[in-house]
Design a protein around this motif. Structure first.
Motif, short mmCIF file in Angstrom:
data_model
loop_
_atom_site.label_atom_id
_atom_site.label_comp_id
_atom_site.label_asym_id
_atom_site.label_seq_id
_atom_site.Cartn_x
_atom_site.Cartn_y
_atom_site.Cartn_z
N ALA A 150 65.34 18.97 72.22
CA ALA A 150 66.21 20.11 71.89
C ALA A 150 65.32 21.31 71.64
CB ALA A 150 67.07 19.82 70.67
N LEU A 151 65.85 22.50 71.95
CA LEU A 151 65.12 23.76 71.77
C LEU A 151 65.87 24.58 70.73
CD1 LEU A 151 62.84 25.67 72.79
CD2 LEU A 151 64.45 26.48 74.51
N GLY A 152 65.13 25.13 69.76
CA GLY A 152 65.75 25.95 68.72
C GLY A 152 64.75 26.90 68.11
N TYR A 153 65.12 27.52 66.99
CA TYR A 153 64.20 28.46 66.36
C TYR A 153 64.44 28.53 64.85
CZ TYR A 153 68.22 31.62 67.09
OH TYR A 153 69.47 32.19 67.13
N ASP A 154 63.40 28.95 64.16
CA ASP A 154 63.42 29.17 62.71
C ASP A 154 64.02 30.54 62.46
OD1 ASP A 154 62.81 29.80 60.04
OD2 ASP A 154 60.99 28.57 60.06
N LYS A 162 60.83 26.39 68.43
CA LYS A 162 60.31 25.04 68.26
C LYS A 162 61.04 24.10 69.22
CE LYS A 162 59.72 25.87 63.27
NZ LYS A 162 60.09 25.40 61.90
N ILE A 163 60.42 22.95 69.47
CA ILE A 163 61.02 21.89 70.29
C ILE A 163 61.09 20.62 69.45
CG2 ILE A 163 60.80 20.47 72.36
CD1 ILE A 163 59.17 22.74 73.60
N LEU A 164 62.27 20.01 69.41
CA LEU A 164 62.44 18.73 68.73
C LEU A 164 62.39 17.61 69.76
CD1 LEU A 164 63.21 17.08 66.15
CD2 LEU A 164 65.61 17.40 66.83
N ARG A 165 61.67 16.57 69.42
CA ARG A 165 61.54 15.42 70.32
C ARG A 165 61.99 14.14 69.61
NH1 ARG A 165 55.93 12.38 72.04
NH2 ARG A 165 56.74 11.07 73.72
N PHE A 166 62.88 13.38 70.27
CA PHE A 166 63.27 12.07 69.79
C PHE A 166 62.46 11.04 70.59
CE2 PHE A 166 66.60 14.91 68.89
CZ PHE A 166 67.57 14.34 68.07
N LEU A 167 61.60 10.29 69.94
CA LEU A 167 60.85 9.24 70.62
C LEU A 167 61.67 7.97 70.65
CD1 LEU A 167 58.53 11.27 69.65
CD2 LEU A 167 57.02 9.32 69.87
N ASP A 168 61.95 7.48 71.84
CA ASP A 168 62.77 6.29 72.01
C ASP A 168 61.91 5.04 71.90
OD1 ASP A 168 64.46 4.26 73.84
OD2 ASP A 168 65.78 5.83 73.09
N ASP A 169 62.57 3.89 71.71
CA ASP A 169 61.83 2.63 71.59
C ASP A 169 61.53 2.00 72.95
OD1 ASP A 169 64.28 1.81 72.43
OD2 ASP A 169 64.66 0.41 70.78
N THR A 177 60.89 7.68 66.01
CA THR A 177 60.08 8.77 65.47
C THR A 177 60.64 10.10 65.95
OG1 THR A 177 58.08 7.39 65.58
CG2 THR A 177 57.74 9.75 65.33
N TYR A 178 60.52 11.11 65.08
CA TYR A 178 60.87 12.48 65.44
C TYR A 178 59.62 13.34 65.37
CZ TYR A 178 65.66 10.93 64.52
OH TYR A 178 66.86 10.27 64.53
N GLU A 179 59.40 14.15 66.40
CA GLU A 179 58.27 15.07 66.40
C GLU A 179 58.79 16.47 66.68
OE1 GLU A 179 54.60 12.20 67.97
OE2 GLU A 179 55.43 13.74 69.29
N ILE A 180 58.02 17.48 66.23
CA ILE A 180 58.40 18.86 66.48
C ILE A 180 57.19 19.64 66.98
CG2 ILE A 180 57.92 19.78 64.15
CD1 ILE A 180 60.76 21.20 64.49
N TYR A 181 57.46 20.47 67.97
CA TYR A 181 56.42 21.33 68.54
C TYR A 181 56.67 22.76 68.09
CZ TYR A 181 53.77 24.02 72.00
OH TYR A 181 52.92 24.91 72.61
N ASP A 182 55.62 23.39 67.58
CA ASP A 182 55.70 24.77 67.10
C ASP A 182 55.00 25.68 68.10
OD1 ASP A 182 55.31 27.22 65.68
OD2 ASP A 182 55.62 26.14 63.80
N PHE A 183 55.73 26.67 68.65
CA PHE A 183 55.15 27.57 69.63
C PHE A 183 53.99 28.36 69.05
CE2 PHE A 183 58.76 26.37 71.92
CZ PHE A 183 58.76 26.89 73.19
N SER A 184 54.08 28.75 67.77
CA SER A 184 53.06 29.62 67.19
C SER A 184 51.74 28.89 66.98
CB SER A 184 53.55 30.20 65.87
OG SER A 184 53.87 29.18 64.94
N SER A 185 51.79 27.59 66.69
CA SER A 185 50.55 26.83 66.47
C SER A 185 50.14 26.03 67.69
CB SER A 185 50.72 25.89 65.27
OG SER A 185 51.72 24.91 65.55
#
Length: 424
Positions: A150-154, A162-169, A177-185
């Motif tokens: 999913a794509l969203g913003y603060d 930011k990008i939210l990632r759902f890691l599947d089994d 697991t859930y991970e998030i990607y930050d464009f600024s970092s």
């Protein structure tokens, strides 16, 4: 050599009007005159949106620009076929296979597939207006085709995206697991989240006002063979990119179970829309929200209900793992995108893991189709050309034509690394 200054203003305006929305960003940077005319072109573009759907879709693994003309619908005027054009030119997106696309704040998040390793994917974000592309670095765990995004913003930090990632089994059963990607970092990090519910990889979420909404179901407890636990129906959850957490379960206006068709859409980044079709029924319902107190509460009203049986019999169920749609609120219509294969596809041979057509052949020809449904039993089927040939039955939803649910609005959000996180 003839230059812009040698041409009449009227001719230059006509030229600019013919420039695709995906190329305006490059054109406006060439001189002050074109910059001013391109700004006017944006206003004309926004005016055009009142009479047609202008957006992006994935068709046959290619990202395309789609124009769906709505002006004559319901008015007994001649219907104008939609225009679908593959993104070409300097864009790197025409050199890869795209399986999914998500839209938020004028940016497109594309999931691409490796042509050699089918389970290996990559992520790329594109600003069509500015012509900027940003490939997202791989996290410590490689992307997988069963992951969800999913794509969203603060909203408190100048719309830091930011990008939210759902890691599947890897079995398609649940998220671990859930991970998030930050464009600024330009980095991924693991979120400390352990929700009491599961999401399904093939039911995509939708972004609205910087947040993302998904279908979910409560986790089933382990039972013995003597015990029976009925399947719980699904609900909505909202991920807030500002606090980087999920809100409480939110109600749906229908009871959605495994095998039913349920899919989400958004309207002008203001409302959610939800489509529902029970797996053994021809009736389709669409609901829209009247109030959203993100991410804690929402309410629904019915938008449209239609029985497809008089038009299609009981043969048509929109794909539970791949349907997408958009709505036109003023005309009270919905356009649902579907991989139409009912004429050729009849049953699945489990012994040979293949699809068998009516003539006994395993060669399956599918057609991308848009179904326009509306009030008072309005129904129209529109062909969008040939779909993916000979699709795999194990991942059928991947081959459906996928449309971004909101009309595209040009954005000045910078996504190149040196400007990451800025919003001019």
């Amino acid at each position: 050599m003839t230059t812009i200054s040698d041409l009449s203003l009227d001719l230059v305006e006509k030229i600019v009007y013919r420039v695709p929305i995906t190329s305006i960003g490059a054109v406006r940077s060439t001189c002050k005159l074109l910059n001013r005319l391109c700004k006017n072109r944006i206003w004309l573009y926004l005016e055009e949106k009142r009479h047609q759907f202008l957006g992006f879709m994935v068709k046959n693994y290619k990202l395309c620009l789609i124009k769906f003309y709505l002006h004559g619908i319901l008015d007994e005027e001649e219907f104008v076929d939609p225009s679908i054009k593959e993104i070409i030119g300097d864009s790197l997106l025409n050199q890869v296979d795209v399986t999914e696309v998500f839209h938020c704040d004028g940016l497109l998040l594309c999931v691409t597939k490796d042509k050699e390793e089918v389970d290996r994917t990559s992520l790329v974000v594109w600003n069509p207006y500015l012509g900027q592309i940003r490939w997202i670095q791989r996290p410590r765990n490689n992307y997988d085709r069963l992951d969800s995004y999913a794509l969203g913003y603060d909203k408190k930090k100048n719309r830091k995206h930011k990008i939210l990632r759902f890691l599947d089994d890897n079995m398609g059963n649940n998220v671990f697991t859930y991970e998030i990607y930050d464009f600024s970092s330009d980095s991924w990090r693991v979120l400390n989240i352990t929700p009491d519910y599961d999401t399904t990889f093939f039911q995509r979420g939708v972004s609205l006002k910087g947040n993302a909404y998904f279908f979910a179901t409560e986790k089933l407890r382990v039972v013995t063979e003597e015990e029976y636990t009925p399947e719980p129906h699904k609900f909505l959850i909202c991920f807030d990119f500002t606090i980087e957490s999920f809100g409480p379960p939110l109600p749906l206006p229908f009871n959605l179970y495994t095998g039913d068709t349920g899919t989400l859409s958004s309207l002008r980044d203001e409302k959610l829309a939800a489509l529902y079709q029970c797996c053994d029924m021809a009736e389709v319902e669409i609901w829209v929200t009247t109030k959203i107190e993100e991410p804690n509460a929402l309410s629904w009203i019915p938008f449209l209900r239609i029985d497809l049986e008089p038009f299609t019999g009981f043969d048509l169920q929109f794909q539970h793992d791949g349907a997408s749609f958009f709505i036109e609120e003023e005309k009270k219509i919905a356009v649902v995108f579907h991989l139409d294969s009912s004429d050729q596809m009849t049953y699945y041979d489990s012994d040979h893991e293949d699809l068998i057509g009516e003539n006994g052949s395993s060669e399956i020809t599918c057609n991308d189709t848009a179904y326009i449904i509306g009030e008072n039993g309005y129904f129209q089927k529109v062909g969008l050309g040939e779909g993916v040939s000979d699709p795999s039955p194990l991942n059928f939803g991947e081959y459906c034509p996928l449309v971004c649910s909101s009309s595209y609005v040009p954005s000045l959000v910078q996504i190149s690394h040196q400007f990451a996180g800025d919003n001019n």
